[in-house]
Design an enzyme around this catalytic site. Structure first.
Site, PDB file in Angstrom:
ATOM      1  N   SER A  13       0.843  -1.202   0.000  1.00 44.64           N
ATOM      2  CA  SER A  13       0.000   0.000   0.000  1.00 44.64           C
ATOM      3  C   SER A  13       0.876   1.249   0.000  1.00 44.64           C
ATOM      4  CB  SER A  13      -0.929  -0.014   1.211  1.00 44.64           C
ATOM      5  OG  SER A  13      -1.919   0.982   1.088  1.00 44.64           O
ATOM      6  N   ASN A  14       0.325   2.387   0.325  1.00 44.86           N
ATOM      7  CA  ASN A  14       1.072   3.650   0.389  1.00 44.86           C
ATOM      8  C   ASN A  14       0.440   4.537   1.449  1.00 44.86           C
ATOM      9  OD1 ASN A  14      -1.009   5.494  -0.892  1.00 44.86           O
ATOM     10  ND2 ASN A  14      -0.811   3.882  -2.433  1.00 44.86           N
ATOM     11  N   ASP A  15       1.017   5.720   1.603  1.00 45.23           N
ATOM     12  CA  ASP A  15       0.662   6.603   2.723  1.00 45.23           C
ATOM     13  C   ASP A  15      -0.469   7.575   2.445  1.00 45.23           C
ATOM     14  OD1 ASP A  15       2.079   5.914   4.926  1.00 45.23           O
ATOM     15  OD2 ASP A  15       3.871   7.071   4.386  1.00 45.23           O
ATOM     16  N   SER A  16      -1.259   7.380   1.420  1.00 49.00           N
ATOM     17  CA  SER A  16      -2.357   8.327   1.176  1.00 49.00           C
ATOM     18  C   SER A  16      -3.318   8.311   2.359  1.00 49.00           C
ATOM     19  CB  SER A  16      -3.097   7.955  -0.111  1.00 49.00           C
ATOM     20  OG  SER A  16      -4.267   8.728  -0.223  1.00 49.00           O
ATOM     21  N   ALA A  48      -4.606   7.077  -4.579  1.00 51.46           N
ATOM     22  CA  ALA A  48      -3.274   6.560  -4.875  1.00 51.46           C
ATOM     23  C   ALA A  48      -3.429   5.042  -5.022  1.00 51.46           C
ATOM     24  CB  ALA A  48      -2.300   6.924  -3.764  1.00 51.46           C
TER      25      ALA A  48
END
Ligand code: PMT
Length: 230
Positions: A43-46, A110
Site C-alpha cells: 500500500s502507500n501513505d495516502s 493513490a
C-alpha cells in the site's frame, strides 16, 4: 472592506456555490491495499485528506458527491455518500457503478499499480531462502471510468510525481483521456501525502499550466474545480 467590496465578494461566493448545482461528482480517494496474505499488504501513505477536501469543495458548490475510498481514517463530509473498499479491483468495481451517471469524476486515489499475483492463505512464514514476489498490474481505474462516463463528463486526475517535471503528468493526461491532471510533486516536504496543505500544478487539455501556490487542501480543491469546470 467597503460595502461594494463585500457585496462583490458575496456575489462571487454565491456564483461559485452554483457551479456544481444539480451535478453528480464521483471521487476516488485514499490508498488501495493489495494483500500478500491474510495479515500483510502492499500500500502507500495516502491519508484521504485531499479526496475529502475535493468532496467538501464540491458539496460547497452544490454537487451531489460520492466518494469511493480505500482504507483511511480521515472524516469525509457527512453529506457525501462514502463507499469503502480495500483493493484496486474493488475500487474499480464500485466506482464503475457510479461513473455512468457522473458529471465530474476526480481520481485522487493513490491506486497500487501492482498487486501480488497470489494471496497466500493464512500467514506467510519466514524461510531461510530468498523469496520472490510476483506482481501483476492493476487496472487503470480513472481511464476505465473515463470510458464509462457520458460524453461531456469532466474527468480530472492527479499525478503524484517524484519531481517538478511535468512531462510524465502530461503523458498521463493523454494516455488516460483526462480533461485535466493535477501534478503533485510529492518530493517536496510538507505537501502531498498525509499533509494538511498542498501545492500543485494544474495541467488542462487546453491552456497554460496553472500554479496553485501552497494552500490548504480545501482551498486547492476549490481552486481546482473552479479552474477546470468554468
Ligand atoms: O490522500 P492524501 O494523503 O491527502 O495525499 C494526496 C495524494 C498525494 C495521494 C494526491 O494528491 C495525489 O497525488 N493522488 C494521485 C496519486 C497517484 O497514485 O498518482 P498516479 O500518478 O499513480 O496516478 C495518476 C492518476 O491515475 C490518478 O488520478 C490515480 O488516481 C489514477 N490511477 C492510477 C493507477 C491506477 N491503477 N488507477 C488509477 O485510477
Amino acid at each position: 472592506a467597503t460595502n461594494s467590496e463585500i457585496l462583490a465578494a458575496a456575489l462571487e461566493a454565491m456564483q461559485r456555490s452554483q457551479l456544481l448545482a444539480g451535478k453528480r461528482v464521483l471521487i476516488t480517494s485514499g490508498p488501495t491495499r493489495e494483500p500478500l496474505d491474510d495479515v500483510r499488504f502492499l500500500s502507500n501513505d495516502s491519508s484521504g485528506k485531499m479526496g475529502a477536501a475535493v468532496a467538501r469543495a464540491a458539496l460547497m458548490m452544490g454537487a451531489e458527491v460520492t466518494v469511493v475510498s480505500g482504507p483511511v481514517s480521515v472524516a469525509y463530509p457527512a453529506r457525501a455518500r462514502v463507499e469503502r473498499v480495500t483493493t484496486a479491483l474493488e475500487m474499480l468495481e464500485v466506482a464503475s457503478v457510479h461513473a455512468p451517471g457522473a458529471d465530474v469524476i476526480v481520481g485522487v486515489a493513490a491506486v497500487a499499480d501492482y498487486r501480488p499475483k497470489e494471496r497466500a492463505a493464512g500467514k506467510m512464514r519466514r524461510e531461510a531462502s530468498e523469496k520472490h514476489l510476483e506482481l501483476v498490474p492493476n487496472p487503470d481505474i480513472i481511464a476505465a471510468l473515463a470510458g464509462l462516463a457520458e460524453p461531456g463528463a469532466k474527468i480530472i486526475g492527479f499525478a503524484a510525481e517524484p519531481d517538478p517535471d511535468l512531462a510524465e503528468a502530461r503523458n498521463k493526461l493523454a494516455r488516460k483521456h483526462l480533461d485535466a491532471i493535477v501534478h503533485n510533486d510529492v518530493s517536496e516536504p510538507g505537501i502531498g501525502f498525509g499533509s494538511d496543505s498542498n501545492a500543485v500544478t494544474l495541467i488542462r487539455a487546453e491552456g497554460e499550466p496553472l500554479l496553485s501556490g501552497r494552500r490548504s487542501k480545501l482551498e486547492i480543491a476549490r481552486w481546482l474545480l473552479e479552474n477546470t469546470l468554468r
